[in-house]
Write a protein that holds these residues in place. Structure first.
Motif, PDB file in Angstrom:
ATOM      1  N   VAL A  97       0.963  10.191  -7.515  1.00 19.34           N
ATOM      2  CA  VAL A  97       0.787  11.712  -7.594  1.00 19.34           C
ATOM      3  C   VAL A  97      -0.633  11.923  -7.470  1.00 19.34           C
ATOM      4  CG1 VAL A  97       0.817  13.283  -9.393  1.00 19.34           C
ATOM      5  CG2 VAL A  97       2.429  11.745  -9.555  1.00 19.34           C
ATOM      6  N   VAL A  98      -1.699  11.312  -7.819  1.00 19.38           N
ATOM      7  CA  VAL A  98      -3.088  11.783  -7.556  1.00 19.38           C
ATOM      8  C   VAL A  98      -3.552  11.536  -6.141  1.00 19.38           C
ATOM      9  CG1 VAL A  98      -5.533  11.033  -8.231  1.00 19.38           C
ATOM     10  CG2 VAL A  98      -3.762  11.084 -10.013  1.00 19.38           C
ATOM     11  N   GLY A  99      -3.089  10.348  -5.397  1.00 15.93           N
ATOM     12  CA  GLY A  99      -3.779   9.816  -3.972  1.00 15.93           C
ATOM     13  C   GLY A  99      -2.703   9.821  -3.116  1.00 15.93           C
ATOM     14  N   GLY A 100      -1.304   9.767  -3.245  1.00 17.03           N
ATOM     15  CA  GLY A 100      -0.300   9.483  -2.237  1.00 17.03           C
ATOM     16  C   GLY A 100      -0.288   8.150  -1.875  1.00 17.03           C
ATOM     17  N   ARG A 101       0.408   7.768  -0.936  1.00 15.60           N
ATOM     18  CA  ARG A 101       0.867   6.481  -0.702  1.00 15.60           C
ATOM     19  C   ARG A 101      -0.374   5.643  -0.286  1.00 15.60           C
ATOM     20  NH1 ARG A 101       5.297   3.748   1.134  1.00 15.60           N
ATOM     21  NH2 ARG A 101       6.533   5.698   0.805  1.00 15.60           N
ATOM     22  N   ASN A 102      -1.531   6.053   0.395  1.00 15.24           N
ATOM     23  CA  ASN A 102      -2.758   5.520   0.592  1.00 15.24           C
ATOM     24  C   ASN A 102      -3.432   4.911  -0.758  1.00 15.24           C
ATOM     25  OD1 ASN A 102      -2.224   5.833   3.230  1.00 15.24           O
ATOM     26  ND2 ASN A 102      -3.569   7.643   3.257  1.00 15.24           N
ATOM     27  N   ALA A 103      -3.060   5.561  -1.960  1.00 17.09           N
ATOM     28  CA  ALA A 103      -3.763   5.033  -3.345  1.00 17.09           C
ATOM     29  C   ALA A 103      -3.176   3.921  -3.712  1.00 17.09           C
ATOM     30  CB  ALA A 103      -3.784   6.229  -4.031  1.00 17.09           C
ATOM     31  N   LEU A 104      -1.762   3.437  -3.309  1.00 23.89           N
ATOM     32  CA  LEU A 104      -1.203   2.305  -3.966  1.00 23.89           C
ATOM     33  C   LEU A 104      -1.518   0.973  -3.178  1.00 23.89           C
ATOM     34  CD1 LEU A 104       2.347   3.986  -3.596  1.00 23.89           C
ATOM     35  CD2 LEU A 104       0.762   3.954  -5.553  1.00 23.89           C
ATOM     36  N   SER A 105      -1.517   0.063  -3.989  1.00 23.64           N
ATOM     37  CA  SER A 105      -1.599  -1.395  -3.760  1.00 23.64           C
ATOM     38  C   SER A 105      -0.556  -1.755  -3.156  1.00 23.64           C
ATOM     39  CB  SER A 105      -2.057  -2.237  -5.006  1.00 23.64           C
ATOM     40  OG  SER A 105      -0.942  -2.221  -5.934  1.00 23.64           O
ATOM     41  N   PRO A 106      -0.452  -3.110  -2.603  1.00 21.29           N
ATOM     42  CA  PRO A 106       0.782  -3.587  -2.010  1.00 21.29           C
ATOM     43  C   PRO A 106       1.898  -3.649  -3.116  1.00 21.29           C
ATOM     44  CG  PRO A 106      -0.901  -4.681  -0.934  1.00 21.29           C
ATOM     45  CD  PRO A 106      -1.694  -3.616  -2.059  1.00 21.29           C
ATOM     46  N   ASP A 107       1.398  -4.205  -4.182  1.00 21.40           N
ATOM     47  CA  ASP A 107       2.308  -4.463  -5.586  1.00 21.40           C
ATOM     48  C   ASP A 107       2.889  -3.179  -5.883  1.00 21.40           C
ATOM     49  OD1 ASP A 107       1.917  -7.058  -5.244  1.00 21.40           O
ATOM     50  OD2 ASP A 107       0.515  -7.340  -6.903  1.00 21.40           O
ATOM     51  N   GLU A 108       2.024  -2.230  -5.951  1.00 23.98           N
ATOM     52  CA  GLU A 108       2.601  -0.778  -6.454  1.00 23.98           C
ATOM     53  C   GLU A 108       3.501  -0.257  -5.556  1.00 23.98           C
ATOM     54  OE1 GLU A 108      -1.233   0.327  -9.212  1.00 23.98           O
ATOM     55  OE2 GLU A 108      -1.348   1.054  -7.005  1.00 23.98           O
ATOM     56  N   ALA A 109       3.289  -0.203  -4.242  1.00 22.98           N
ATOM     57  CA  ALA A 109       3.967   0.395  -3.181  1.00 22.98           C
ATOM     58  C   ALA A 109       5.536  -0.347  -3.163  1.00 22.98           C
ATOM     59  CB  ALA A 109       3.664   0.158  -1.799  1.00 22.98           C
ATOM     60  N   ARG A 110       5.528  -1.639  -3.382  1.00 29.43           N
ATOM     61  CA  ARG A 110       7.008  -2.264  -3.554  1.00 29.43           C
ATOM     62  C   ARG A 110       7.469  -1.935  -4.705  1.00 29.43           C
ATOM     63  NH1 ARG A 110       4.006  -6.590  -1.276  1.00 29.43           N
ATOM     64  NH2 ARG A 110       3.356  -7.615  -3.326  1.00 29.43           N
ATOM     65  N   ALA A 111       6.732  -1.846  -5.812  1.00 28.69           N
ATOM     66  CA  ALA A 111       7.454  -1.475  -7.036  1.00 28.69           C
ATOM     67  C   ALA A 111       8.081  -0.176  -6.915  1.00 28.69           C
ATOM     68  CB  ALA A 111       6.446  -1.250  -8.181  1.00 28.69           C
ATOM     69  N   LEU A 112       7.536   1.088  -6.264  1.00 24.42           N
ATOM     70  CA  LEU A 112       8.244   2.204  -5.992  1.00 24.42           C
ATOM     71  C   LEU A 112       8.914   2.456  -4.846  1.00 24.42           C
ATOM     72  CD1 LEU A 112       5.097   4.657  -7.382  1.00 24.42           C
ATOM     73  CD2 LEU A 112       7.380   3.919  -8.406  1.00 24.42           C
ATOM     74  N   ASN A 113       8.655   1.966  -3.644  1.00 25.93           N
ATOM     75  CA  ASN A 113       9.442   2.205  -2.539  1.00 25.93           C
ATOM     76  C   ASN A 113      10.784   2.019  -2.596  1.00 25.93           C
ATOM     77  OD1 ASN A 113       9.380   3.029   0.109  1.00 25.93           O
ATOM     78  ND2 ASN A 113       8.590   1.234   1.017  1.00 25.93           N
ATOM     79  N   MET A 114      11.591   3.031  -2.382  1.00 23.91           N
ATOM     80  CA  MET A 114      13.024   2.841  -2.051  1.00 23.91           C
ATOM     81  C   MET A 114      13.786   3.118  -0.600  1.00 23.91           C
ATOM     82  SD  MET A 114      13.816   2.205  -5.158  1.00 23.91           S
ATOM     83  CE  MET A 114      15.700   2.695  -5.151  1.00 23.91           C
ATOM     84  N   GLY A 115      12.590   3.011   0.262  1.00 22.70           N
ATOM     85  CA  GLY A 115      13.183   3.267   1.817  1.00 22.70           C
ATOM     86  C   GLY A 115      12.084   2.991   2.615  1.00 22.70           C
ATOM     87  N   ASN A 116      11.941   3.428   3.696  1.00 23.53           N
ATOM     88  CA  ASN A 116      11.061   2.962   4.883  1.00 23.53           C
ATOM     89  C   ASN A 116      10.436   4.076   5.507  1.00 23.53           C
ATOM     90  OD1 ASN A 116       9.474   1.605   6.469  1.00 23.53           O
ATOM     91  ND2 ASN A 116      10.902   0.953   7.771  1.00 23.53           N
ATOM     92  N   ASP A 117      10.160   5.220   4.943  1.00 22.95           N
ATOM     93  CA  ASP A 117       9.839   6.614   5.413  1.00 22.95           C
ATOM     94  C   ASP A 117       8.282   6.476   5.728  1.00 22.95           C
ATOM     95  OD1 ASP A 117       9.219   9.069   6.259  1.00 22.95           O
ATOM     96  OD2 ASP A 117      10.443  10.141   4.573  1.00 22.95           O
ATOM     97  N   PRO A 118       7.773   6.562   6.822  1.00 22.69           N
ATOM     98  CA  PRO A 118       6.174   6.649   7.059  1.00 22.69           C
ATOM     99  C   PRO A 118       5.457   7.596   6.325  1.00 22.69           C
ATOM    100  CG  PRO A 118       7.380   6.705   9.138  1.00 22.69           C
ATOM    101  CD  PRO A 118       8.323   6.597   8.065  1.00 22.69           C
ATOM    102  N   GLU A 119       6.233   8.839   6.593  1.00 19.40           N
ATOM    103  CA  GLU A 119       5.638   9.998   5.978  1.00 19.40           C
ATOM    104  C   GLU A 119       5.428  10.231   4.409  1.00 19.40           C
ATOM    105  OE1 GLU A 119       4.791  10.730   9.731  1.00 19.40           O
ATOM    106  OE2 GLU A 119       4.146  12.150   8.092  1.00 19.40           O
ATOM    107  N   GLY A 120       5.852   9.242   3.683  1.00 14.91           N
ATOM    108  CA  GLY A 120       5.797   9.441   2.131  1.00 14.91           C
ATOM    109  C   GLY A 120       6.862   9.112   1.595  1.00 14.91           C
ATOM    110  N   GLY A 121       8.163   9.771   2.280  1.00 17.24           N
ATOM    111  CA  GLY A 121       9.413   9.386   1.627  1.00 17.24           C
ATOM    112  C   GLY A 121       9.780   9.790   0.390  1.00 17.24           C
ATOM    113  N   TYR A 122      10.830   9.390  -0.349  1.00 12.49           N
ATOM    114  CA  TYR A 122      11.240   9.694  -1.479  1.00 12.49           C
ATOM    115  C   TYR A 122      11.183   8.253  -2.402  1.00 12.49           C
ATOM    116  CZ  TYR A 122      13.938  13.580   0.006  1.00 12.49           C
ATOM    117  OH  TYR A 122      14.427  15.023   0.776  1.00 12.49           O
TER     118      TYR A 122
END
Length: 409
Positions: A97-122
């Motif tokens: 919410v604060v910093g967007g996808r770039n603020a996520l660590s690899p573990d955090e991105a895996r915890a939230l990512n539900m697709g493969n949208d390079p623009e931010g996605g859902y």
């Protein structure tokens, strides 16, 4: 911070003064004078403002309690976090919410990512955040607090069986008799198909960085308000076409015109005992089995009129002020609720209120809340956009539990 108990006492004092004006006129067997009516209206307007202040303060305190409960404890602080995966998702969502996808660590991105949208996605919000959004909507929308609310976890729709035609009464018979065969029993179905609801919110990047409050709470508050207003309107007057079927929409799928009763005459609601008697008739149109949970539902402008009505039977005022915080004001001994979205245009053939057991209005939510972060769309204005999506449906499921008030032409 206002003292809610003091506010309630002030409100009770104002209601007592207003009631004294009505009692004085009643004891003198006359109607209230123009000056008395002006004073009465002023006192009740002050009481209504205090009511609104109390409601806002209670909502604010509840939201503060919710926000305080959303921040997960730091890992390893001995607090006993039993669900590290959920804690990781919660921390990741706040960073997103604060910093967007770039603020996520690899573990955090895996915890939230539900697709493969390079623009931010859902991203699927942490479950706790979704539940609190729905609770905030409950606080803002009157009908959700009274209705039966179900959550659709599987499938695209929810079917509810209905008893369309009941058996006839049992028959007196002999010891070995079985009675005549009864083929009257018929079942039907109400189908709820949650419809999508969406709202976009823009938040300043500076606010997200520097706000003392949790940015999640800022986004949640704005979305809750927008979702709440839209839902309230649909629960009242929705036509059922890709939205809920409203209480004030005449329909054989919900509440038909057979449950309409007259309130007023000639396109108006005169301050005469005739209007009061029509409210009495409305109460007794509803079966007494529903009275324990029944509520009147009006716009505040109609409450202002009803407060001055008498019935002709015993010439007493129909409105009675509550004597304490746990005993609300009543109309004909039944409490009432107020919504800004109840129809209130007093003219011929318009609906202006109802009496009902609102547990027989069902709301079905599909809990698949999605939040999309718009990274670049508002870059020129130094803002971040968020889109929230929810799916919900609603309709009355038993029309005999409602009586709707209609102004005759």
């Amino acid at each position: 911070m206002p003292d809610i108990n003091d506010l309630r006492q002030q409100r009770a004092n104002l209601a007592a003064q207003a009631r004294a004006i009505l009692d004085t006129a009643q004891n003198a067997s006359r109607s209230i004078t123009a000056d008395e009516e002006q004073t009465f209206d002023r006192l009740m307007a002050d009481a209504d403002r205090i009511d609104a202040t109390i409601a806002r303060e209670e909502r604010a305190r509840e939201l503060e309690r919710q926000i305080a409960g959303t921040t997960p404890p730091a890992r390893g602080d001995g607090s006993g976090d039993d669900n590290p995966d959920e804690a990781l998702r919660g921390r990741a969502f706040r960073n997103f919410v604060v910093g967007g996808r770039n603020a996520l660590s690899p573990d955090e991105a895996r915890a939230l990512n539900m697709g493969n949208d390079p623009e931010g996605g859902y991203l699927v919000a942490p479950q706790q955040w979704v539940n609190q959004l729905i609770q905030a909507v409950d606080d803002l929308v009157v009908l959700r607090q009274l209705a039966t609310v179900e959550t659709l976890n599987e499938g695209e729709s929810l079917g509810v069986p209905t008893l369309e035609t009941d058996l006839n009464d049992a028959e007196w018979t002999s010891e070995i008799g079985t009675g005549s065969q009864d083929d009257a029993l018929r079942f039907g179905k109400r189908e709820f198909r949650p419809n999508p609801l969406a709202k976009r919110v823009r938040v300043s990047r500076k606010l997200l960085r520097a706000a003392a409050r949790d940015p999640e709470a800022i986004v949640r508050e704005r979305m809750a308000h927008k979702f709440g207003v839209t839902c309230e309107k649909a629960y009242m007057t929705g036509d059922g076409n890709k939205k809920p079927l409203g209480l004030f929409t005449a329909s054989t799928d919900g509440i038909s015109t057979a449950r309409d009763v007259s309130f007023g005459t000639g396109g108006a609601i005169p301050l005469t005992p005739v209007s009061g008697d029509q409210l009495i008739d409305a109460k007794y149109t509803l079966k007494s089995a529903y009275w324990a949970e029944a509520r009147w539902l009006f716009h505040r402008t109609l409450i202002a009129t009803i407060r001055k009505l008498k019935g002709s039977t015993n010439d007493t005022y129909l409105w009675q002020p509550g004597i304490s915080s746990d005993k609300p004001d009543t109309i004909l001994d039944l409490p009432f609720v107020v919504s800004e979205f109840v129809p209130n245009t007093v003219s011929g053939n318009n609906y202006v209120g109802m009496l009902g057991d609102f547990r027989k209005y069902w709301i079905v939510d599909a809990l698949n809340m999605e939040v999309q972060r718009l990274v670049e769309l508002y870059a020129e204005t130094n803002q971040v956009g968020f889109i929230g999506r929810l799916e919900t449906d609603g309709m009355p499921v038993l029309e005999e539990a409602f009586v709707r008030l209609k102004v005759p032409a």
